[in-house]
Design an enzyme around this catalytic site. Sequence first.
Site, PDB file in Angstrom:
ATOM      1  CE1 TYR A 166      24.238 -28.230 -25.607  1.00  0.00           C
ATOM      2  CE2 TYR A 166      23.914 -27.170 -27.729  1.00  0.00           C
ATOM      3  CZ  TYR A 166      24.722 -27.406 -26.514  1.00  0.00           C
ATOM      4  OH  TYR A 166      25.914 -26.616 -26.214  1.00  0.00           O
ATOM      5  CE  LYS A 170      24.731 -25.213 -23.396  1.00  0.00           C
ATOM      6  NZ  LYS A 170      25.718 -25.031 -22.131  1.00  0.00           N
TER       7      LYS A 170
HETATM    8  P1  NDP Z   1      33.337 -31.501 -23.418  1.00  0.00           P
HETATM    9  O1  NDP Z   1      32.206 -32.655 -23.455  1.00  0.00           O
HETATM   10  O2  NDP Z   1      34.675 -31.839 -23.789  1.00  0.00           O
HETATM   11  O3  NDP Z   1      33.440 -31.071 -21.898  1.00  0.00           O
HETATM   12  C1  NDP Z   1      32.195 -31.206 -21.298  1.00  0.00           C
HETATM   13  C2  NDP Z   1      32.518 -31.110 -19.703  1.00  0.00           C
HETATM   14  O4  NDP Z   1      31.286 -31.529 -18.841  1.00  0.00           O
HETATM   15  C3  NDP Z   1      33.635 -32.453 -19.254  1.00  0.00           C
HETATM   16  O5  NDP Z   1      34.400 -31.966 -18.386  1.00  0.00           O
HETATM   17  C4  NDP Z   1      32.436 -33.355 -18.622  1.00  0.00           C
HETATM   18  O6  NDP Z   1      33.207 -33.949 -17.577  1.00  0.00           O
HETATM   19  C5  NDP Z   1      31.653 -32.233 -17.973  1.00  0.00           C
HETATM   20  N1  NDP Z   1      30.332 -32.794 -17.381  1.00  0.00           N
HETATM   21  C6  NDP Z   1      29.324 -33.467 -18.384  1.00  0.00           C
HETATM   22  N2  NDP Z   1      28.097 -33.797 -17.505  1.00  0.00           N
HETATM   23  C7  NDP Z   1      28.715 -33.428 -16.172  1.00  0.00           C
HETATM   24  C8  NDP Z   1      27.930 -33.638 -15.047  1.00  0.00           C
HETATM   25  N3  NDP Z   1      26.719 -34.263 -15.157  1.00  0.00           N
HETATM   26  N4  NDP Z   1      28.750 -33.333 -13.929  1.00  0.00           N
HETATM   27  C9  NDP Z   1      29.772 -32.632 -14.002  1.00  0.00           C
HETATM   28  N5  NDP Z   1      30.501 -32.434 -15.190  1.00  0.00           N
HETATM   29  C10 NDP Z   1      29.790 -33.047 -16.348  1.00  0.00           C
HETATM   30  O7  NDP Z   1      32.656 -30.426 -24.148  1.00  0.00           O
HETATM   31  P2  NDP Z   1      32.945 -28.668 -24.311  1.00  0.00           P
HETATM   32  O8  NDP Z   1      34.309 -28.323 -23.748  1.00  0.00           O
HETATM   33  O9  NDP Z   1      32.897 -28.341 -25.556  1.00  0.00           O
HETATM   34  O10 NDP Z   1      31.496 -28.212 -23.483  1.00  0.00           O
HETATM   35  C11 NDP Z   1      31.607 -27.335 -22.278  1.00  0.00           C
HETATM   36  C12 NDP Z   1      30.487 -26.477 -22.393  1.00  0.00           C
HETATM   37  O11 NDP Z   1      30.499 -25.619 -23.726  1.00  0.00           O
HETATM   38  C13 NDP Z   1      29.077 -27.117 -22.428  1.00  0.00           C
HETATM   39  O12 NDP Z   1      28.156 -26.394 -21.301  1.00  0.00           O
HETATM   40  C14 NDP Z   1      28.589 -27.154 -23.678  1.00  0.00           C
HETATM   41  O13 NDP Z   1      27.205 -27.126 -24.008  1.00  0.00           O
HETATM   42  C15 NDP Z   1      29.337 -25.819 -24.271  1.00  0.00           C
HETATM   43  N6  NDP Z   1      29.415 -25.483 -25.644  1.00  0.00           N
HETATM   44  C16 NDP Z   1      30.069 -26.258 -26.601  1.00  0.00           C
HETATM   45  C17 NDP Z   1      30.047 -26.051 -27.611  1.00  0.00           C
HETATM   46  C18 NDP Z   1      31.019 -26.717 -28.573  1.00  0.00           C
HETATM   47  O14 NDP Z   1      30.757 -26.688 -29.884  1.00  0.00           O
HETATM   48  N7  NDP Z   1      32.146 -27.635 -28.230  1.00  0.00           N
HETATM   49  C19 NDP Z   1      29.442 -24.743 -28.304  1.00  0.00           C
HETATM   50  C20 NDP Z   1      28.752 -24.182 -27.517  1.00  0.00           C
HETATM   51  C21 NDP Z   1      28.638 -24.613 -26.122  1.00  0.00           C
HETATM   52  P3  NDP Z   1      32.835 -35.435 -17.243  1.00  0.00           P
HETATM   53  O15 NDP Z   1      32.432 -36.314 -18.169  1.00  0.00           O
HETATM   54  O16 NDP Z   1      34.384 -35.848 -16.476  1.00  0.00           O
HETATM   55  O17 NDP Z   1      31.921 -35.373 -16.087  1.00  0.00           O
END
Ligand code: NDP
Length: 257
Positions: A166, A170
């Site tokens: 991961y 990033k």
């Molecule tokens: P969530 O799991 O709540 O949201 C992730 C989103 O990404 C979902 O809407 C999911 O939708 C979508 N997703 C995953 N795989 C795919 C795919 N193949 N195609 C399209 N959509 C996809 O997590 P977060 O909101 O926390 O994450 C959002 C971003 O923030 C990510 O990039 C994560 O790496 C980053 N981040 C998060 C942190 C945290 O602590 N939460 C910290 C730092 C960065 P669906 O399943 O419907 O496809």
Amino acid sequence: MGKRLDGKTIVVTGASSGIGRSTALEFARTSPKNLRLILTARRIDTLKEVAADIKKEVGEGVKVLPFKLDVSQPDEVRSFVGNLPEEWRDIDVLVNNAGLVKGVAKAPEIEEADVNVMFATNVTGLINMTQAVLAIFKKRPDGGAGDIINIGSIAGREPYQGGSIYCATKAAVRSFTDALRKELIATRIRVIEIDPGQVETEFSVVRFYGDKSKADAVYAGCEPLTPDDIAEVVVFTAGRRENVVVADTLIFPNHQA
Ligand code: NDP
């Protein structure tokens, strides 16, 4: 700020939950006039619920298009723009937010499938989306303008044990974003990275393959950020006047410093 976003067409990937959902809502709240929001993710039913939440909160001024898109599938991304209704194709802002983490394991034990899905989603998916949208920016008669906003992570700057893949994805986002910004310097295309620290979302539920108790344990004894904390920064960044580039932001909860 709201005025600068009025009339824009904005794509948010991963808008079905967490940071992406909050970002979509925050754009709608900030600029409820004639905004077009394209919400993408794999769970179309959940996207429709987000669209309904937006309408409920801000009314009919904002147009919302829920669109099923798996960013890890290059063919889906390639055909994405062409599959949008004509009036939705003139995209101004792309928020590359879709991303995931799978598993916590030392590098030698990481499953190949988990490596592949993390790179395909977090890196290749983000690159493919960026290329698709840059092609639209560049077609504009004014020589090209628009915003690419990439959601990276503190993990791309400070790798942690058990998260090598991961963190590597990033770090790749960070390098890609920096290089692209340099390539586009002095154009009207802004390339922006926002790196969150710990945010409470479905992220850890996905990390532990749906095990909610393990996910909850991640946040025990600390106060993580909320998705709204990140959404506010995304919308602030996009809402600056065109000559202002908030290029690179690190945002984390105080306990994580
Ligand atoms: P969530 O799991 O709540 O949201 C992730 C989103 O990404 C979902 O809407 C999911 O939708 C979508 N997703 C995953 N795989 C795919 C795919 N193949 N195609 C399209 N959509 C996809 O997590 P977060 O909101 O926390 O994450 C959002 C971003 O923030 C990510 O990039 C994560 O790496 C980053 N981040 C998060 C942190 C945290 O602590 N939460 C910290 C730092 C960065 P669906 O399943 O419907 O496809």
